[in-house]
Scaffold this active site. Structure first.
Site: not given
Ligand code: NAP
Length: 314
Positions: A14, A36, A90, A168
């Site tokens: 995101i 990160s 969120k 989610d």
């Molecule tokens: P993601 O790509 O899996 O996670 C984002 C980053 O968070 C990871 O690349 C990781 O980066 C870091 N991180 C830190 N602690 C972590 C842990 N314990 N486990 C996994 N990653 C960790 O997820 P995302 O889709 O971006 O979602 C992140 C948030 O945005 C969530 O709350 C989600 O509900 C929200 N969101 C997502 C979307 C979507 O379409 N995906 C849309 C709207 C909102 P490092 O490893 O480099 O630290």
């Protein structure tokens, strides 16, 4: 006013899809750093943890946290205690109480806390709320079905405790419903389907009631292939309103309304800037409370094991 110097934490899907493009367009914020463990952002200072980032760059005034909910509280608390304004993706945290703790920290430290709900910034949401305001609502039907393998590839955290599983995305629907309805709703029944090898549900059926016996149903499913469904239909005494495409499209009795293009994250960052300028906070836990209620009263069905990569079986 000079742009607010901001650090972005958690450079994943995101952050890349939405936060970075919106910050690139924002006149309110100057992205100066990222934290990160594995990711990074070109053209700014990069760190592996928030502590290092704030130690090295005390000029940072605000942080935006785009990591999954489970590790967010600790990071948000550190930022607030160091006097930084904080925007949360969120859902705002893994538990209701930890988010309330963050609100207290923000007040105590005189900084802004924004628990963002991006779907509330979809272009159809405010017009839907306005159209519904004086109407008698009979029923609301929410259908939120998407393919987890497409939208959350390999995101194991989503099926771990605190990851919410299908809630989610489902919480986005609840964030819209709680914004457009002018009355409180409460969960009356829930059925949650858990893959036998996972800790969070892959599907959920919810029933809510309202003060005038309105019936509200929600069907969430992470196993949807083909066309995806992010729809909310509201039946009133004066016609039916349908929000679709996650709030990007609005129809009244089948006729499409003209809406501006989708710009949810631009709108979120504008709101965060306004909160900072006003010395204010915005933390609405209503969508998350309904999800917590589903875990409190939902019955539990066990379904087939789930793997992200069918070829590898992992
Ligand atoms: P993601 O790509 O899996 O996670 C984002 C980053 O968070 C990871 O690349 C990781 O980066 C870091 N991180 C830190 N602690 C972590 C842990 N314990 N486990 C996994 N990653 C960790 O997820 P995302 O889709 O971006 O979602 C992140 C948030 O945005 C969530 O709350 C989600 O509900 C929200 N969101 C997502 C979307 C979507 O379409 N995906 C849309 C709207 C909102 P490092 O490893 O480099 O630290």
């Amino acid at each position: 006013m000079a742009p607010v110097k901001l650090g972005l934490v958690g450079i994943g899907k995101i952050a890349r899809d939405q936060h970075l493009p919106s910050l690139g367009r924002s006149a309110d914020f100057d992205l100066v750093a990222a934290a990160s463990r594995h990711g990074g952002v070109d053209g700014v200072a990069n760190f592996s943890a928030i502590g290092e980032m704030l130690d090295a760059m005390p000029e940072i005034e605000a942080v935006s946290l785009a990591m999954p909910p489970q590790p967010r509280h600790q990071v948000a608390a550190e930022a607030l205690m160091r006097g930084k304004h904080v925007m949360l993706e969120k859902p705002p945290g893994a538990t209701l109480s930890e988010v309330e703790h963050l609100t207290g920290l923000a007040i105590a430290n005189g900084v802004s806390l924004f628990a963002s709900w991006h779907s509330r910034h979809a272009p159809g949401v405010e017009p839907a709320k306005a159209w519904l305001r004086a109407k008698r609502i009979r029923a609301v039907a929410i259908t939120w079905k998407e393919d987890v393998r497409h939208w959350h590839p390999g995101q194991d955290w989503i099926f771990e405790p605190g990851g919410l599983g299908v809630f989610d995305p489902g919480i986005n629907a609840l964030s819209i419903a709680t914004a457009i309805l002018s009355f409180p709703i409460w969960l009356t029944a829930a059925s949650l389907s858990f893959p036998s090898n996972r800790q969070a549900p892959i599907a959920a059926d919810l029933s809510f009631s309202g003060p005038a016996s309105e019936t509200i149903t929600a069907v969430f499913d992470f196993r949807q292939t083909g066309p995806q469904s992010w729809d909310i239909a509201v039946e009133t005494d004066d016609g039916t309103l349908t929000l679709s495409a996650g709030g990007a499209q609005l129809r009244i009795d089948g006729t499409a309304e003209d809406l501006p293009p989708e710009a949810e994250y631009d709108s979120l960052y504008s709101r965060f800037a306004a909160l900072i300028a006003a010395g204010d906070r915005e933390v609405d836990l209503a969508p998350m409370r309904h999800v917590a209620d589903a875990f409190l009263i939902g019955d539990r069905q066990i379904t087939e094991p789930f793997v992200f990569d069918l070829a590898r079986g992992a």
